[in-house]
Design a protein around this motif. Structure first.
Motif, PDB file in Angstrom:
ATOM      1  N   GLU A   1       0.856  -1.180   0.000  1.00  0.00           N
ATOM      2  CA  GLU A   1       0.000   0.000   0.000  1.00  0.00           C
ATOM      3  C   GLU A   1       0.897   1.236   0.000  1.00  0.00           C
ATOM      4  N   ILE A   2       0.602   2.181  -0.885  1.00  0.00           N
ATOM      5  CA  ILE A   2       1.381   3.404  -0.956  1.00  0.00           C
ATOM      6  C   ILE A   2       0.431   4.600  -0.907  1.00  0.00           C
ATOM      7  N   GLU A   3       0.994   5.764  -0.679  1.00  0.00           N
ATOM      8  CA  GLU A   3       0.231   7.003  -0.697  1.00  0.00           C
ATOM      9  C   GLU A   3       0.752   7.878  -1.825  1.00  0.00           C
ATOM     10  N   LEU A   4      -0.147   8.380  -2.627  1.00  0.00           N
ATOM     11  CA  LEU A   4       0.200   9.290  -3.709  1.00  0.00           C
ATOM     12  C   LEU A   4      -0.413  10.655  -3.422  1.00  0.00           C
TER      13      LEU A   4
ATOM     14  N   THR B   1      -1.861  14.270  -5.337  1.00  0.00           N
ATOM     15  CA  THR B   1      -2.243  14.930  -6.577  1.00  0.00           C
ATOM     16  C   THR B   1      -1.495  16.251  -6.715  1.00  0.00           C
ATOM     17  N   ALA B   2      -1.571  16.841  -7.887  1.00  0.00           N
ATOM     18  CA  ALA B   2      -0.945  18.145  -8.120  1.00  0.00           C
ATOM     19  C   ALA B   2      -1.565  19.218  -7.239  1.00  0.00           C
ATOM     20  N   GLN B   3      -2.773  18.959  -6.745  1.00  0.00           N
ATOM     21  CA  GLN B   3      -3.473  19.906  -5.873  1.00  0.00           C
ATOM     22  C   GLN B   3      -3.157  19.663  -4.397  1.00  0.00           C
ATOM     23  N   GLY B   4      -2.282  18.699  -4.118  1.00  0.00           N
ATOM     24  CA  GLY B   4      -1.896  18.411  -2.740  1.00  0.00           C
ATOM     25  C   GLY B   4      -2.794  17.445  -2.007  1.00  0.00           C
ATOM     26  N   GLU B   5      -3.698  16.778  -2.716  1.00  0.00           N
ATOM     27  CA  GLU B   5      -4.618  15.823  -2.104  1.00  0.00           C
ATOM     28  C   GLU B   5      -3.950  14.440  -2.050  1.00  0.00           C
ATOM     29  N   ARG B   6      -3.989  13.813  -0.889  1.00  0.00           N
ATOM     30  CA  ARG B   6      -3.377  12.506  -0.720  1.00  0.00           C
ATOM     31  C   ARG B   6      -4.419  11.408  -0.926  1.00  0.00           C
ATOM     32  N   PHE B   7      -3.973  10.296  -1.495  1.00  0.00           N
ATOM     33  CA  PHE B   7      -4.876   9.164  -1.684  1.00  0.00           C
ATOM     34  C   PHE B   7      -4.068   7.879  -1.673  1.00  0.00           C
ATOM     35  N   GLN B   8      -4.788   6.777  -1.453  1.00  0.00           N
ATOM     36  CA  GLN B   8      -4.158   5.480  -1.289  1.00  0.00           C
ATOM     37  C   GLN B   8      -4.189   4.677  -2.589  1.00  0.00           C
ATOM     38  N   ALA B   9      -3.188   3.811  -2.730  1.00  0.00           N
ATOM     39  CA  ALA B   9      -3.123   2.931  -3.889  1.00  0.00           C
ATOM     40  C   ALA B   9      -2.355   1.675  -3.503  1.00  0.00           C
ATOM     41  N   TYR B  10      -2.603   0.618  -4.251  1.00  0.00           N
ATOM     42  CA  TYR B  10      -1.877  -0.640  -4.076  1.00  0.00           C
ATOM     43  C   TYR B  10      -0.941  -0.806  -5.252  1.00  0.00           C
ATOM     44  N   LEU B  11       0.343  -0.965  -4.968  1.00  0.00           N
ATOM     45  CA  LEU B  11       1.373  -1.053  -6.008  1.00  0.00           C
ATOM     46  C   LEU B  11       2.017  -2.430  -5.969  1.00  0.00           C
ATOM     47  N   THR B  12       2.181  -3.035  -7.124  1.00  0.00           N
ATOM     48  CA  THR B  12       2.850  -4.322  -7.218  1.00  0.00           C
ATOM     49  C   THR B  12       3.587  -4.405  -8.543  1.00  0.00           C
ATOM     50  N   GLY B  13       4.573  -5.275  -8.604  1.00  0.00           N
ATOM     51  CA  GLY B  13       5.386  -5.391  -9.813  1.00  0.00           C
ATOM     52  C   GLY B  13       6.678  -4.615  -9.686  1.00  0.00           C
ATOM     53  N   SER B  14       7.586  -4.883 -10.595  1.00  0.00           N
ATOM     54  CA  SER B  14       8.928  -4.320 -10.541  1.00  0.00           C
ATOM     55  C   SER B  14       9.001  -2.896 -11.077  1.00  0.00           C
ATOM     56  N   ASP B  15       9.840  -2.081 -10.443  1.00  0.00           N
ATOM     57  CA  ASP B  15      10.115  -0.741 -10.962  1.00  0.00           C
ATOM     58  C   ASP B  15      10.834  -0.816 -12.304  1.00  0.00           C
ATOM     59  N   GLU B  16      11.398  -1.978 -12.610  1.00  0.00           N
ATOM     60  CA  GLU B  16      12.112  -2.153 -13.871  1.00  0.00           C
ATOM     61  C   GLU B  16      11.169  -2.512 -15.026  1.00  0.00           C
ATOM     62  N   SER B  17       9.913  -2.773 -14.727  1.00  0.00           N
ATOM     63  CA  SER B  17       8.961  -3.117 -15.790  1.00  0.00           C
ATOM     64  C   SER B  17       8.851  -1.975 -16.786  1.00  0.00           C
TER      65      SER B  17
ATOM     66  N   LEU C   1     -10.543   5.066  -5.288  1.00  0.00           N
ATOM     67  CA  LEU C   1     -11.327   6.267  -5.580  1.00  0.00           C
ATOM     68  C   LEU C   1     -12.335   6.585  -4.478  1.00  0.00           C
ATOM     69  N   TYR C   2     -12.465   5.677  -3.505  1.00  0.00           N
ATOM     70  CA  TYR C   2     -13.443   5.849  -2.426  1.00  0.00           C
ATOM     71  C   TYR C   2     -12.805   6.173  -1.077  1.00  0.00           C
ATOM     72  N   ASP C   3     -11.505   6.404  -1.065  1.00  0.00           N
ATOM     73  CA  ASP C   3     -10.802   6.789   0.173  1.00  0.00           C
ATOM     74  C   ASP C   3     -11.028   5.793   1.307  1.00  0.00           C
ATOM     75  N   GLY C   4     -10.849   4.515   0.993  1.00  0.00           N
ATOM     76  CA  GLY C   4     -10.915   3.477   2.011  1.00  0.00           C
ATOM     77  C   GLY C   4     -12.284   2.868   2.239  1.00  0.00           C
ATOM     78  N   ARG C   5     -13.315   3.408   1.648  1.00  0.00           N
ATOM     79  CA  ARG C   5     -14.655   2.859   1.853  1.00  0.00           C
ATOM     80  C   ARG C   5     -14.853   1.618   0.981  1.00  0.00           C
ATOM     81  N   VAL C   6     -15.407   0.575   1.566  1.00  0.00           N
ATOM     82  CA  VAL C   6     -15.687  -0.673   0.862  1.00  0.00           C
ATOM     83  C   VAL C   6     -17.018  -1.212   1.368  1.00  0.00           C
TER      84      VAL C   6
ATOM     85  N   HIS D   1      -8.284  14.285 -10.391  1.00  0.00           N
ATOM     86  CA  HIS D   1      -6.960  14.613  -9.859  1.00  0.00           C
ATOM     87  C   HIS D   1      -6.198  13.333  -9.504  1.00  0.00           C
ATOM     88  N   LYS D   2      -6.906  12.367  -8.901  1.00  0.00           N
ATOM     89  CA  LYS D   2      -6.287  11.089  -8.550  1.00  0.00           C
ATOM     90  C   LYS D   2      -5.885  10.319  -9.806  1.00  0.00           C
TER      91      LYS D   2
END
Length: 220
Positions: free
Chosen positions: A4-7, A9-25, A61-66, A87-88
Motif C-alpha cells: 500500500e502506498i500514498e500518492l 495529486t498536483a493539488q496536494g490531495e493525498r490518496f491510497q493505492a496498491y502497487l505491485t510489480g517491478s520498478d524495472e517493468s 477512488l473511495y478513500d478506504g470505503r468498501v 486529480h487522482k
C-alpha cells in the motif's frame, strides 16, 4: 506481493493505492475498482498483472470505503466528486508513466467507465485501454482524443447488449479510433469472484484476451 502506498495529486490531495510489480517493468497498468470500492480481487488482478511482467497500480477512488451492499455502492458512485477523482487519476497515470513507461488502464463496470475517462484525461500517456461491461462513452468528439486502442469486453446477458456494443463501435469508428470487441454469454459482474454472477470460464477467457491485447499494444 505488493504494498500500500500514498500518492499526492498536483493539488496536494493525498490518496491510497496498491502497487505491485517491478520498478524495472517497461509497461504498467492502472486498475480501477468497481462501485464496491477496492476489494481483495482488485489487488489480486494487480498481482496477476505483475506476474505477467507489468507494474500494476490499484487506485482507491473511495478513500478506504468498501461495501458489499449494492444500495450503498450505488450511492457512493452517484455522489463521487468527479473533479477530485480526476486529480487522482491524473496523478496515478503520471506515476506509472514515469521513466517513459508505456501504460494501459483497466476497469470493469464503474471501474470501466472511470478507465475510459482516465484515458481521455491524459491521452498522451495512455497507450491502451481495456474495459468490461461498463457504461460506454459514445461521443465521437470525445473519443477522438484517445491516442491508444480500446479493448471492450461485453456481458451478453445485459439487457442493453448488443446495442451497447454497436453504439460504441460506431462512435469509435466515427472518431477514427481502433477498438477490439469480445463478448461472453455471462452476466454483469462475471469477472468478480465475490459476485453471485461470477462466471469462472468467461473470466478466465476474458483475462487471456486482456493479456494478449496488452502484450500487443504495449510492446516495444
Amino acid at each position: 506481493m505488493g504494498k500500500e502506498i500514498e500518492l499526492t495529486t498536483a493539488q496536494g490531495e493525498r490518496f491510497q493505492a496498491y502497487l505491485t510489480g517491478s520498478d524495472e517493468s517497461r509497461s504498467g497498468i492502472l486498475i480501477l475498482h468497481e462501485w464496491w470500492g477496492v476489494k481483495p480481487h482488485n489487488r489480486q488482478w494487480a498481482d496477476q498483472f505483475a506476474d505477467a511482467g507489468y507494474q500494476a497500480l490499484v487506485v482507491d477512488l473511495y478513500d478506504g470505503r468498501v461495501t458489499d451492499d449494492a444500495e450503498q455502492a450505488a450511492l457512493w458512485m452517484r455522489e463521487i466528486d468527479q473533479q477530485a477523482t480526476d486529480h487522482k487519476l491524473i496523478a496515478a497515470i503520471e506515476y506509472l508513466a514515469r521513466d517513459g513507461r508505456k501504460i494501459a488502464v483497466y476497469g470493469c463496470s464503474f471501474g470501466g467507465k472511470q478507465a475510459i475517462h482516465a484515458s481521455l484525461l491524459k491521452p498522451e500517456l495512455v497507450d491502451a485501454t481495456a474495459i468490461a461491461y461498463c457504461r460506454m462513452e459514445t461521443d465521437p468528439s470525445k473519443l477522438a482524443n484517445l491516442q491508444g486502442p480500446v479493448l471492450a469486453i461485453y456481458a451478453e446477458q445485459e439487457r442493453n447488449w448488443p446495442d451497447k456494443q454497436h453504439d460504441f463501435e460506431q462512435a469509435m469508428n466515427e472518431a477514427g479510433k481502433q477498438t477490439e470487441s469480445v463478448s461472453y454469454d455471462a452476466a454483469h459482474g462475471f469477472t468478480n469472484p465475490t459476485s453471485p454472477r461470477y462466471d469462472e470460464a468467461a473470466d478466465r477467457a476474458a483475462w487471456q484476451v486482456v493479456i494478449n491485447f496488452l502484450q500487443q499494444k504495449l510492446a516495444g
